[in-house]
Design an enzyme around this catalytic site. Structure first.
Site, PDB file in Angstrom:
ATOM      1  CB  SER A 160     -84.798 -13.483  26.953  1.00 26.30           C
ATOM      2  OG  SER A 160     -84.105 -12.340  26.452  1.00 26.30           O
ATOM      3  CD  GLU A 201     -76.579 -18.366  24.034  1.00 28.84           C
ATOM      4  OE1 GLU A 201     -77.072 -18.387  25.174  1.00 28.84           O
ATOM      5  OE2 GLU A 201     -75.586 -17.694  23.752  1.00 28.84           O
TER       6      GLU A 201
HETATM    7  P1  13P Z   1     -79.649 -13.604  28.333  1.00 26.02           P
HETATM    8  O1  13P Z   1     -80.160 -14.785  29.128  1.00 26.02           O
HETATM    9  O2  13P Z   1     -79.243 -12.448  29.187  1.00 26.02           O
HETATM   10  O3  13P Z   1     -80.548 -13.258  27.199  1.00 26.02           O
HETATM   11  O4  13P Z   1     -78.263 -14.110  27.665  1.00 26.02           O
HETATM   12  C1  13P Z   1     -78.234 -15.306  26.974  1.00 26.02           C
HETATM   13  C2  13P Z   1     -76.839 -15.634  26.679  1.00 26.02           C
HETATM   14  O5  13P Z   1     -76.175 -14.993  25.882  1.00 26.02           O
HETATM   15  C3  13P Z   1     -76.242 -16.757  27.402  1.00 26.02           C
HETATM   16  O6  13P Z   1     -75.029 -17.132  26.844  1.00 26.02           O
END
Ligand code: 13P
Length: 257
Positions: A215, A169
């Protein structure tokens, strides 16, 4: 390219009461793609885990926690142990999410300890890694991933590694609406796979599921999931509304062979 399996997990973060979690799961169940090879999980807050487990009964949806502590018990105010999770029926846990690292002092060392404790207890970890914007802009992405992998996964056997899910991430893509392009994500995932090969051997590295997070939305999930080294997604915002998450799951399922 098409894939034999994908693992998509919704990280609900500090959202939803127990009753809201139950309602979301009920709605999701009505609309779920049923495709072999598609693993689905939701990760509500600790308080909603019990109610969520009841709500998923008889469906393919798994329930995971968003954290777990490494000690068996003791003076760790605000933490939850592996034994407590297992007793509640939970065998999946997100570990070392960037928000834990950023706001709650998690380090590669605590991530390593939590991952070990989870595996020992029979809890499947989703261990998170990823660089910040400053690190990417400073050309540090690979060095950061390398450090997070070597320290965070230190001491795991290849068998334990195979049971561990990794989530890449990039911090700059979380909650910002800025997704890593499929090429950027694939590049990072290929680097992670190569590092796993170095650390655990090619056979193990080939079996580890590596999720992408940041995202992920219904309209970008298929292209991301069709990248060679992306085996799933950890979804924040787009997992909160059941209808949107169901669409995202259906779109991801199209990538399955
Ligand atoms: P978003 O999908 O809201 O960007 O968050 C990603 C996330 O941190 C999942 O653990």
């Amino acid at each position: 390219m098409s894939k034999p399996r994908l693992f998509i997990a919704g990280n609900w973060k500090m959202n939803k009461t127990s009753s809201e979690a139950v309602a979301a799961i009920a709605e999701l169940r009505k609309d779920l793609p049923n495709k072999p090879g598609l693993e689905i999980a939701v990760c509500p807050s600790f308080l909603a885990l019990g109610a969520a487990l009841e709500a998923v009964k008889g469906s393919v949806i798994q329930v995971g926690s968003q954290n777990v502590h490494f000690a068996e018990s003791g003076a760790f105010t605000g933490e939850v142990s592996c034994g407590q999770l297992k007793d509640a029926g939970i065998s999946l846990a997100i570990i070392g999410h960037s928000e834990r690292r950023q706001f709650f002092g998690e380090t590669d060392d605590t991530v390593n300890k939590r991952t070990h404790a989870a595996l020992k207890a029979g809890i499947r970890p989703i261990t998170c890694i990823g660089e910040t914007l400053a690190e990417r802009q400073g050309g540090q992405t690979e060095a950061v991933l390398e450090r997070q992998l070597s320290l965070g996964l230190a001491g795991l056997t290849p068998e334990q590694m195979e049971k561990t899910v990794l989530a890449y991430e990039p911090v700059w893509a979380i909650g910002t609406g800025v997704t890593a392009s499929p090429q950027q994500a694939q590049e990072a995932h290929a680097f992670i796979r190569a590092k796993l090969t170095q650390l655990f051997g090619a056979a193990t590295a080939g079996k580890v599921l590596i999720q992408y997070g940041g995202s992920v939305k219904p309209d970008n999930v298929a292209e991301l999931m069709s990248q060679k080294d992306i085996d799933g997604a950890l979804v924040g915002g787009a997992s909160l509304k059941a209808a949107e998450f169901a669409t995202l799951l259906r779109n991801a399922a199209c990538v399955l062979s």
